[in-house]
Write a protein that holds these residues in place. Sequence first.
Motif, PDB file in Angstrom:
ATOM      1  N   GLU A 235       0.481  -1.643  -0.144  1.00  0.00           N
ATOM      2  CA  GLU A 235       0.252  -0.129   0.071  1.00  0.00           C
ATOM      3  C   GLU A 235       0.952   1.204  -0.017  1.00  0.00           C
ATOM      4  O   GLU A 235       0.413   1.814  -0.824  1.00  0.00           O
TER       5      GLU A 235
ATOM      6  N   TYR B 186       0.023   4.338  -2.194  1.00  0.00           N
ATOM      7  CA  TYR B 186      -0.620   5.501  -2.019  1.00  0.00           C
ATOM      8  C   TYR B 186       0.617   6.911  -2.177  1.00  0.00           C
ATOM      9  O   TYR B 186       0.585   7.724  -2.332  1.00  0.00           O
TER      10      TYR B 186
ATOM     11  N   ILE C  71     -10.815   7.498  -4.512  1.00  0.00           N
ATOM     12  CA  ILE C  71     -11.618   6.539  -2.857  1.00  0.00           C
ATOM     13  C   ILE C  71     -10.758   7.829  -1.731  1.00  0.00           C
ATOM     14  O   ILE C  71     -11.255   7.196  -0.660  1.00  0.00           O
TER      15      ILE C  71
ATOM     16  N   LEU D 262     -13.029   8.216   1.454  1.00  0.00           N
ATOM     17  CA  LEU D 262     -12.818   7.656   2.063  1.00  0.00           C
ATOM     18  C   LEU D 262     -11.743   7.111   3.952  1.00  0.00           C
ATOM     19  O   LEU D 262     -12.622   6.554   4.548  1.00  0.00           O
TER      20      LEU D 262
ATOM     21  N   HIS E 250     -10.579  -5.678   2.609  1.00  0.00           N
ATOM     22  CA  HIS E 250      -9.491  -5.188   1.810  1.00  0.00           C
ATOM     23  C   HIS E 250      -8.426  -6.276   0.780  1.00  0.00           C
ATOM     24  O   HIS E 250      -8.308  -7.207   0.896  1.00  0.00           O
ATOM     25  N   THR E 251      -8.136  -5.296  -0.182  1.00  0.00           N
ATOM     26  CA  THR E 251      -7.212  -5.835  -1.171  1.00  0.00           C
ATOM     27  C   THR E 251      -6.457  -5.110  -0.906  1.00  0.00           C
ATOM     28  O   THR E 251      -6.000  -4.208  -2.217  1.00  0.00           O
TER      29      THR E 251
HETATM   30  N1  IYR Z   1      -6.539  -1.493  -1.498  1.00  0.00           N
HETATM   31  C1  IYR Z   1      -6.327   0.059  -1.569  1.00  0.00           C
HETATM   32  C2  IYR Z   1      -6.801   0.880  -1.888  1.00  0.00           C
HETATM   33  C3  IYR Z   1      -8.248   1.861  -1.503  1.00  0.00           C
HETATM   34  C4  IYR Z   1      -9.238   0.787  -3.160  1.00  0.00           C
HETATM   35  C5  IYR Z   1     -10.547   0.611  -3.284  1.00  0.00           C
HETATM   36  I1  IYR Z   1     -11.253   0.657  -5.008  1.00  0.00           I
HETATM   37  C6  IYR Z   1     -11.556   0.793  -2.153  1.00  0.00           C
HETATM   38  O1  IYR Z   1     -12.211   0.962  -1.920  1.00  0.00           O
HETATM   39  C7  IYR Z   1     -10.672   1.246  -0.950  1.00  0.00           C
HETATM   40  C8  IYR Z   1      -9.653   1.469  -0.598  1.00  0.00           C
HETATM   41  C9  IYR Z   1      -6.619   0.010   0.323  1.00  0.00           C
HETATM   42  O2  IYR Z   1      -6.727  -0.922   1.200  1.00  0.00           O
HETATM   43  O3  IYR Z   1      -6.397   1.273   0.837  1.00  0.00           O
END
Ligand code: IYR
Length: 237
Positions: free
Chosen positions: A101, A105, A118, A121, A183-184
Amino acid sequence: MSEIDPDEYPYTGVGEYVPYAGPRFTDEAASERAGLFFSLMNSRRSVRQYSDRAVPRELIDAAIATAGTAPSGAHQQPWTFVLIGDQDTKLKIHKAAEDEERKNYIDGRMPDDWKDAIARLGTGWRKDYLKTVPWIVVLFEQRFGIDDAGEKQKHYYVKESVGIAAGMFIAALHNMGLATLTHTPSPMAFLTKLLGRPSNERPFVVFPIGYPSDEAVVPVLGRKNLSEILVDVGGDS
Ligand code: IYR
């Protein structure tokens, strides 16, 4: 019980049949249940702040068993739920996920349009919850199966099937008052190696699971309303 007429159902199949055992409700009872279930599910949110309060293992087992009732392509059930409860493995996942990550980022691997999408979020490269939660479940998709003779067995609609199971898992956890998020930490390949999974399996999603912390906050997001997600092509049914 009515007989199955092979002329009407030419593809009835070669197996045995039992009466369908699902519930049957009056319209009134169904309506009440529908409202209650909607309210329950509408209170679900992706949670990123967790309590370290222990969660009984049997609750996780129950949620995985529930997810395992999902429909799947050719009923092949192409999913593996890997349960992690030991702190050492959680820390390894935490470190590897943050390493990926950070590249996304901080080091510019995530394109600006994605970052913009995003932003509301409030996510970032730090994934502290992977250290706090009592349990992590990593859901793997089985891209193909291996039969008893060791031969490759084609799997059908794998992503659809595993996606449905993931949804049912999330619903089961929420029904118990447990929190999670999907979480991906892309790319996720490190999980196959770290968790010793065979090469026919690919990580699908990571579920940190625990009770929400008392201070947990979630972004104000709102949901699309019914008229935005439902297209009615007419008719009274
Ligand atoms: N995988 C990253 C980024 C992320 C991608 C999406 I599409 C999201 O809805 C939220 C996050 C992470 O987990 O921060």
